[in-house]
Design a protein around this motif. Structure first.
Motif, PDB file in Angstrom:
ATOM      1  N   ILE A  66      13.709 -13.258  -6.098  1.00  0.00           N
ATOM      2  CA  ILE A  66      14.840 -12.533  -6.680  1.00  0.00           C
ATOM      3  C   ILE A  66      14.853 -12.691  -8.195  1.00  0.00           C
ATOM      4  CG2 ILE A  66      17.350 -12.397  -6.768  1.00  0.00           C
ATOM      5  CD1 ILE A  66      16.124 -11.207  -4.260  1.00  0.00           C
ATOM      6  N   SER A  67      14.477 -13.874  -8.692  1.00  0.00           N
ATOM      7  CA  SER A  67      14.419 -14.071 -10.155  1.00  0.00           C
ATOM      8  C   SER A  67      13.382 -13.157 -10.776  1.00  0.00           C
ATOM      9  CB  SER A  67      14.104 -15.532 -10.472  1.00  0.00           C
ATOM     10  OG  SER A  67      15.160 -16.371 -10.060  1.00  0.00           O
ATOM     11  N   ILE A  68      12.246 -12.981 -10.103  1.00  0.00           N
ATOM     12  CA  ILE A  68      11.214 -12.085 -10.630  1.00  0.00           C
ATOM     13  C   ILE A  68      11.731 -10.648 -10.665  1.00  0.00           C
ATOM     14  CG2 ILE A  68       8.952 -11.089 -10.148  1.00  0.00           C
ATOM     15  CD1 ILE A  68       8.128 -13.811  -9.034  1.00  0.00           C
ATOM     16  N   VAL A  69      12.382 -10.222  -9.580  1.00  0.00           N
ATOM     17  CA  VAL A  69      12.926  -8.860  -9.524  1.00  0.00           C
ATOM     18  C   VAL A  69      13.980  -8.660 -10.609  1.00  0.00           C
ATOM     19  CG1 VAL A  69      14.262  -7.257  -8.118  1.00  0.00           C
ATOM     20  CG2 VAL A  69      12.411  -8.563  -7.081  1.00  0.00           C
ATOM     21  N   ALA A  70      14.858  -9.634 -10.779  1.00  0.00           N
ATOM     22  CA  ALA A  70      15.909  -9.504 -11.793  1.00  0.00           C
ATOM     23  C   ALA A  70      15.332  -9.450 -13.196  1.00  0.00           C
ATOM     24  CB  ALA A  70      16.888 -10.667 -11.668  1.00  0.00           C
ATOM     25  N   THR A  71      14.166 -10.065 -13.396  1.00  0.00           N
ATOM     26  CA  THR A  71      13.556 -10.087 -14.732  1.00  0.00           C
ATOM     27  C   THR A  71      12.873  -8.776 -15.063  1.00  0.00           C
ATOM     28  OG1 THR A  71      13.229 -12.482 -14.570  1.00  0.00           O
ATOM     29  CG2 THR A  71      11.898 -11.293 -16.191  1.00  0.00           C
ATOM     30  N   ILE A  72      12.184  -8.185 -14.107  1.00  0.00           N
ATOM     31  CA  ILE A  72      11.390  -6.991 -14.422  1.00  0.00           C
ATOM     32  C   ILE A  72      12.185  -5.689 -14.255  1.00  0.00           C
ATOM     33  CG2 ILE A  72       9.269  -8.181 -13.788  1.00  0.00           C
ATOM     34  CD1 ILE A  72       9.283  -6.662 -11.144  1.00  0.00           C
ATOM     35  N   ALA A  73      13.253  -5.700 -13.456  1.00  0.00           N
ATOM     36  CA  ALA A  73      14.009  -4.473 -13.188  1.00  0.00           C
ATOM     37  C   ALA A  73      15.156  -4.307 -14.171  1.00  0.00           C
ATOM     38  CB  ALA A  73      14.540  -4.486 -11.752  1.00  0.00           C
ATOM     39  N   SER A  74      15.645  -3.082 -14.286  1.00  0.00           N
ATOM     40  CA  SER A  74      16.806  -2.816 -15.141  1.00  0.00           C
ATOM     41  C   SER A  74      18.061  -3.437 -14.547  1.00  0.00           C
ATOM     42  CB  SER A  74      17.011  -1.312 -15.305  1.00  0.00           C
ATOM     43  OG  SER A  74      15.865  -0.698 -15.840  1.00  0.00           O
ATOM     44  N   SER A  75      18.213  -3.401 -13.220  1.00  0.00           N
ATOM     45  CA  SER A  75      19.344  -3.997 -12.531  1.00  0.00           C
ATOM     46  C   SER A  75      18.957  -4.232 -11.080  1.00  0.00           C
ATOM     47  CB  SER A  75      20.586  -3.110 -12.623  1.00  0.00           C
ATOM     48  OG  SER A  75      20.340  -1.853 -12.020  1.00  0.00           O
ATOM     49  N   TRP A  76      19.715  -5.091 -10.413  1.00  0.00           N
ATOM     50  CA  TRP A  76      19.470  -5.370  -9.003  1.00  0.00           C
ATOM     51  C   TRP A  76      20.801  -5.739  -8.362  1.00  0.00           C
ATOM     52  CZ3 TRP A  76      20.024  -9.773  -5.896  1.00  0.00           C
ATOM     53  CH2 TRP A  76      20.516 -10.898  -6.560  1.00  0.00           C
ATOM     54  N   GLY A  77      20.833  -5.724  -7.038  1.00  0.00           N
ATOM     55  CA  GLY A  77      22.053  -6.093  -6.341  1.00  0.00           C
ATOM     56  C   GLY A  77      21.829  -6.107  -4.840  1.00  0.00           C
ATOM     57  N   SER A  78      22.864  -6.456  -4.116  1.00  0.00           N
ATOM     58  CA  SER A  78      22.791  -6.496  -2.651  1.00  0.00           C
ATOM     59  C   SER A  78      24.160  -6.161  -2.088  1.00  0.00           C
ATOM     60  CB  SER A  78      22.323  -7.871  -2.171  1.00  0.00           C
ATOM     61  OG  SER A  78      23.250  -8.879  -2.566  1.00  0.00           O
ATOM     62  N   ARG A  79      24.177  -5.719  -0.854  1.00  0.00           N
ATOM     63  CA  ARG A  79      25.426  -5.400  -0.189  1.00  0.00           C
ATOM     64  C   ARG A  79      25.222  -5.491   1.317  1.00  0.00           C
ATOM     65  NH1 ARG A  79      23.042  -0.485  -0.989  1.00  0.00           N
ATOM     66  NH2 ARG A  79      23.096   0.977   0.788  1.00  0.00           N
ATOM     67  N   ARG A  80      26.316  -5.662   2.029  1.00  0.00           N
ATOM     68  CA  ARG A  80      26.275  -5.624   3.483  1.00  0.00           C
ATOM     69  C   ARG A  80      26.350  -4.172   3.942  1.00  0.00           C
ATOM     70  NH1 ARG A  80      29.212 -10.430   2.536  1.00  0.00           N
ATOM     71  NH2 ARG A  80      28.199 -12.237   3.517  1.00  0.00           N
ATOM     72  N   LEU A  98       4.688   1.335 -14.962  1.00  0.00           N
ATOM     73  CA  LEU A  98       5.851   1.439 -14.087  1.00  0.00           C
ATOM     74  C   LEU A  98       5.424   1.328 -12.618  1.00  0.00           C
ATOM     75  CD1 LEU A  98       8.864   1.911 -13.670  1.00  0.00           C
ATOM     76  CD2 LEU A  98       8.448   4.369 -13.808  1.00  0.00           C
ATOM     77  N   CYS A  99       4.273   1.906 -12.274  1.00  0.00           N
ATOM     78  CA  CYS A  99       3.783   1.778 -10.900  1.00  0.00           C
ATOM     79  C   CYS A  99       3.539   0.315 -10.546  1.00  0.00           C
ATOM     80  CB  CYS A  99       2.490   2.576 -10.732  1.00  0.00           C
ATOM     81  SG  CYS A  99       2.705   4.368 -10.690  1.00  0.00           S
ATOM     82  N   ASP A 100       2.930  -0.440 -11.460  1.00  0.00           N
ATOM     83  CA  ASP A 100       2.656  -1.855 -11.190  1.00  0.00           C
ATOM     84  C   ASP A 100       3.950  -2.642 -11.009  1.00  0.00           C
ATOM     85  OD1 ASP A 100      -0.008  -1.294 -11.374  1.00  0.00           O
ATOM     86  OD2 ASP A 100      -0.208  -1.959 -13.464  1.00  0.00           O
ATOM     87  N   LEU A 101       4.942  -2.379 -11.885  1.00  0.00           N
ATOM     88  CA  LEU A 101       6.218  -3.085 -11.761  1.00  0.00           C
ATOM     89  C   LEU A 101       6.924  -2.711 -10.461  1.00  0.00           C
ATOM     90  CD1 LEU A 101       7.612  -2.815 -15.422  1.00  0.00           C
ATOM     91  CD2 LEU A 101       6.643  -4.830 -14.303  1.00  0.00           C
ATOM     92  N   GLY A 102       6.866  -1.430 -10.088  1.00  0.00           N
ATOM     93  CA  GLY A 102       7.501  -1.004  -8.854  1.00  0.00           C
ATOM     94  C   GLY A 102       6.862  -1.630  -7.632  1.00  0.00           C
ATOM     95  N   VAL A 103       5.528  -1.717  -7.607  1.00  0.00           N
ATOM     96  CA  VAL A 103       4.841  -2.340  -6.476  1.00  0.00           C
ATOM     97  C   VAL A 103       5.177  -3.821  -6.406  1.00  0.00           C
ATOM     98  CG1 VAL A 103       2.570  -2.943  -5.551  1.00  0.00           C
ATOM     99  CG2 VAL A 103       2.985  -0.637  -6.434  1.00  0.00           C
ATOM    100  N   LEU A 104       5.240  -4.499  -7.552  1.00  0.00           N
ATOM    101  CA  LEU A 104       5.592  -5.917  -7.561  1.00  0.00           C
ATOM    102  C   LEU A 104       6.999  -6.138  -7.027  1.00  0.00           C
ATOM    103  CD1 LEU A 104       5.092  -8.878  -8.306  1.00  0.00           C
ATOM    104  CD2 LEU A 104       5.785  -8.307 -10.665  1.00  0.00           C
ATOM    105  N   ALA A 107       0.833  -1.199   0.000  1.00  0.00           N
ATOM    106  CA  ALA A 107       0.000   0.000   0.000  1.00  0.00           C
ATOM    107  C   ALA A 107       0.876   1.262   0.000  1.00  0.00           C
ATOM    108  CB  ALA A 107      -0.925  -0.020   1.220  1.00  0.00           C
ATOM    109  N   PHE A 108       1.943   1.225   0.761  1.00  0.00           N
ATOM    110  CA  PHE A 108       2.853   2.376   0.803  1.00  0.00           C
ATOM    111  C   PHE A 108       3.494   2.619  -0.558  1.00  0.00           C
ATOM    112  CE2 PHE A 108       7.217   3.973   1.428  1.00  0.00           C
ATOM    113  CZ  PHE A 108       6.937   5.178   2.052  1.00  0.00           C
ATOM    114  N   ALA A 109       3.992   1.571  -1.200  1.00  0.00           N
ATOM    115  CA  ALA A 109       4.613   1.717  -2.508  1.00  0.00           C
ATOM    116  C   ALA A 109       3.620   2.212  -3.542  1.00  0.00           C
ATOM    117  CB  ALA A 109       5.222   0.386  -2.939  1.00  0.00           C
ATOM    118  N   THR A 110       2.369   1.713  -3.476  1.00  0.00           N
ATOM    119  CA  THR A 110       1.356   2.149  -4.448  1.00  0.00           C
ATOM    120  C   THR A 110       1.075   3.634  -4.300  1.00  0.00           C
ATOM    121  OG1 THR A 110       0.350  -0.052  -4.420  1.00  0.00           O
ATOM    122  CG2 THR A 110      -0.993   1.765  -5.239  1.00  0.00           C
ATOM    123  N   GLY A 111       0.894   4.092  -3.074  1.00  0.00           N
ATOM    124  CA  GLY A 111       0.593   5.499  -2.866  1.00  0.00           C
ATOM    125  C   GLY A 111       1.735   6.413  -3.267  1.00  0.00           C
ATOM    126  N   VAL A 112       2.976   6.038  -2.919  1.00  0.00           N
ATOM    127  CA  VAL A 112       4.126   6.882  -3.236  1.00  0.00           C
ATOM    128  C   VAL A 112       4.338   6.966  -4.741  1.00  0.00           C
ATOM    129  CG1 VAL A 112       6.639   7.056  -3.070  1.00  0.00           C
ATOM    130  CG2 VAL A 112       5.294   6.533  -1.038  1.00  0.00           C
TER     131      VAL A 112
END
Length: 553
Positions: free
Chosen positions: A523-537, A462-468, A447-452
């Motif tokens: 993570i596979s879904i995120v990597a498929t729909i986004a331009s790039s992804w990553g993680s860090r400590r 783009l809103c739908d992809l961002g919320v997903l 709900a927060f992501a949808t409103g923002v």
């Protein structure tokens, strides 16, 4: 003409007695006396040997005979017009016959080619010998020429100049070949150096960056200075400046290996001190005799400062919007390749409107002054430097007196964090939500992501992809992470960034889920729909997982 009237009277040289034995017919060099041969005395002869007869004095020798036998060109000129009195056979062989009595300016064009006519005037006035080295005539030969004042012994006090030339063509050609070889070597090193530097600097959303590299002058060997800008994702940027302590192609090659390694280690998204720790080991493996200095800094737009580590490099300078300059003094470890040191990271503020400068020692180091004075000069120049990053680069180079003939190469990296107002500021927004554990966290995050995203007026797709993407990242954190958890949304003028942080430091990885698996696809879904992804400590423990979406043009 009576040549015995002329003699080369070198200043400070006394005439000495010369002697020679009955077998010798050539006078000793430099008019020094010749030691007579010892007279053999039979063993049974008790009589003393007879004293050797003295040889002719120097005055008795013919000047024409002496000068004529010299293998080097010799000319004798007299009077203020330098009229030709005599040229020996070697001179005639080199330049052709010269008429006696004619002025040298008319009859001896080679003297003009060698720029000797003004020099001979100085010799006549001062009475002091003069020498010019390795002058070339139009025919191609090179000569080193000495002009010596001479005087007659007559009452008229007539003066002249003795011109003595030495053919140094072989030496001059060898020196020219050596210079040509050094030029080719330098051009090769400069070409290699420039090819290993970034051809186009990456331009992050939140920063404006420019860099300048200037090789040393023709008499200075090219070093191993380098710079780099690396986008790390989630709006974060790594800034690198370094200098290999060496010259020529070898230093440039080592620089290229270190720069490639920095980019590889930066992709691991490690803290700056850990990147330098890895580089330190690698530098020793590349070449134990080569050491390098390096400063590595990371800018996070959410933090408002630079996190940096330094391996023997000069301090980063940051100029506030009001012109106050701050110096990043500590911590600084030893150069790369020395080993046995644990590097640490420090921070320096980089607020909106400020400018940071990373540079190599060629910009501030001078032989005539302490390097701290050079850094102080750079601070004064930076405090008054305004304009775009490239304008600031050029102004710092000029202010520090760096020219094309500078004795060291120079690398400068200028980073500006612009202060945005008005319509420009409307393109940059941040929003975040602290996630509490429980089944209600995921719906609240959606709900927060949808409103923002709707308030930022993004297209529906783009809103739908961002919320997903936000939903999947939050679900992954709820399942595998630990509190505290936080969802962050950030937009720039070019991209949408979604980031979720939690207290567990286990980094997720993308894997292929089996058809029967109920989990493992987030993570596979995120990597498929986004331009790039990553993680860090994260520094305080835990991790951050992020993804980016490019905004429509």
């Amino acid at each position: 003409m009576n040549f015995t009237r002329w003699s080369a009277r070198l200043p400070g040289t006394q005439r000495r007695a010369a002697a020679r034995d009955d077998q010798s017919s050539v006078p000793a060099a430099r008019a020094e006396s010749v030691r007579p041969k010892a007279v053999a005395v039979p063993p049974d002869d008790t009589s003393e040997p007879s004293a050797p007869e003295p040889g002719p004095s120097l005055d008795a020798l013919s000047a024409r005979e002496l000068l004529g036998r010299l293998p080097a060109p010799v000319a004798l000129l007299h009077g203020p017009e330098h009229r030709v009195t005599y040229v020996n056979a070697a001179y005639t062989s080199a330049f052709g016959p010269r008429p006696c009595g004619a002025p040298a300016a008319e009859a001896m064009p080679e003297l003009d080619e060698l720029s000797l006519l003004p020099l001979m005037d100085q010799v006549l006035r001062s009475g002091t010998p003069r020498t010019v080295k390795s002058r070339k005539v139009r025919a191609g030969s090179s000569y080193t020429v000495t002009c010596t004042p001479v005087a007659t012994g007559g009452p008229d006090g007539e003066t002249g100049v003795l011109v003595y030339a030495t053919d140094v063509t072989d030496h001059a050609e060898a020196a020219e070949r050596l210079r040509a070889s050094e030029r080719r070597h330098r051009e090769t090193a400069v070409t290699l150096q420039r090819s290993l530097l970034p051809q186009d600097l990456e331009q992050p959303d939140d920063l404006r960056i420019a860099a300048t590299y200037q090789p040393g002058g023709t008499d200075a060997a090219v070093g191993g200075d380098w710079y780099d800008v690396i986008t790390l994702g989630a709006g974060r940027t790594a800034l690198v400046i370094g200098d290999v302590m060496g010259r020529g192609v070898r230093a440039a090659a080592v620089m290229g290996q270190l720069r490639t390694a920095v980019r590889a280690y930066a992709r691991l998204d490690l803290p700056p001190h850990e990147v330098l720790q890895l580089l330190d080991v690698l530098a020793a493996e590349i070449d134990a005799s080569q050491i390098a200095t390096c400063a590595y800094a990371v800018h996070d737009p959410n933090e408002g400062h630079l996190v940096y580590a330094s391996a023997g490099h000069l301090p980063i300078l940051v100029c506030d919007e009001d012109g106050m300059v701050h110096r990043a003094e500590d911590p600084t470890g030893p150069p790369l390749g020395t080993g046995g040191w644990v590097h640490t990271s420090g921070t320096i503020p980089l607020p909106p409107g400020s400018t940071a400068v990373l540079y190599t020692d060629g910009l501030v180091e001078r032989r005539s002054e302490d390097i701290d004075e050079g850094v102080a000069s750079l601070e004064r120049a930076l405090s008054g430097a305004k304009g775009s990053p490239q304008v600031v680069c050029d102004r710092l180079i000029r202010s520090l007196g760096v020219t094309a003939e500078h004795d060291d190469d120079v690398a400068v990296l200028v980073v500006q964090h612009p202060a945005r107002t008005g319509t420009s500021a409307e393109l940059f927004h941040n929003a975040s939500l602290e996630l509490l554990g429980g089944i209600e966290a995921a719906p609240r995050a959606r709900a927060f992501a949808t409103g923002v995203l709707a308030s930022w007026r993004f297209p529906v797709e783009l809103c739908d992809l961002g919320v997903l993407a936000a939903s999947e990242l939050v679900a992954n954190s709820l399942q595998h992470g630990t509190p505290p958890m936080r969802l962050g949304l950030r937009r720039t003028d070019r991209r949408l960034i979604i980031e979720v942080t939690d207290g567990d430091d286990h980094l997720p990885r993308r894997r292929r889920a089996d058809p029967a698996d109920e989990a493992g696809r987030g993570i596979s879904i995120v990597a498929t729909i986004a331009s790039s992804w990553g993680s860090r400590r994260t520094p305080g423990g835990g991790k951050a997982v992020w993804c980016e979406f490019a905004l429509p043009g």
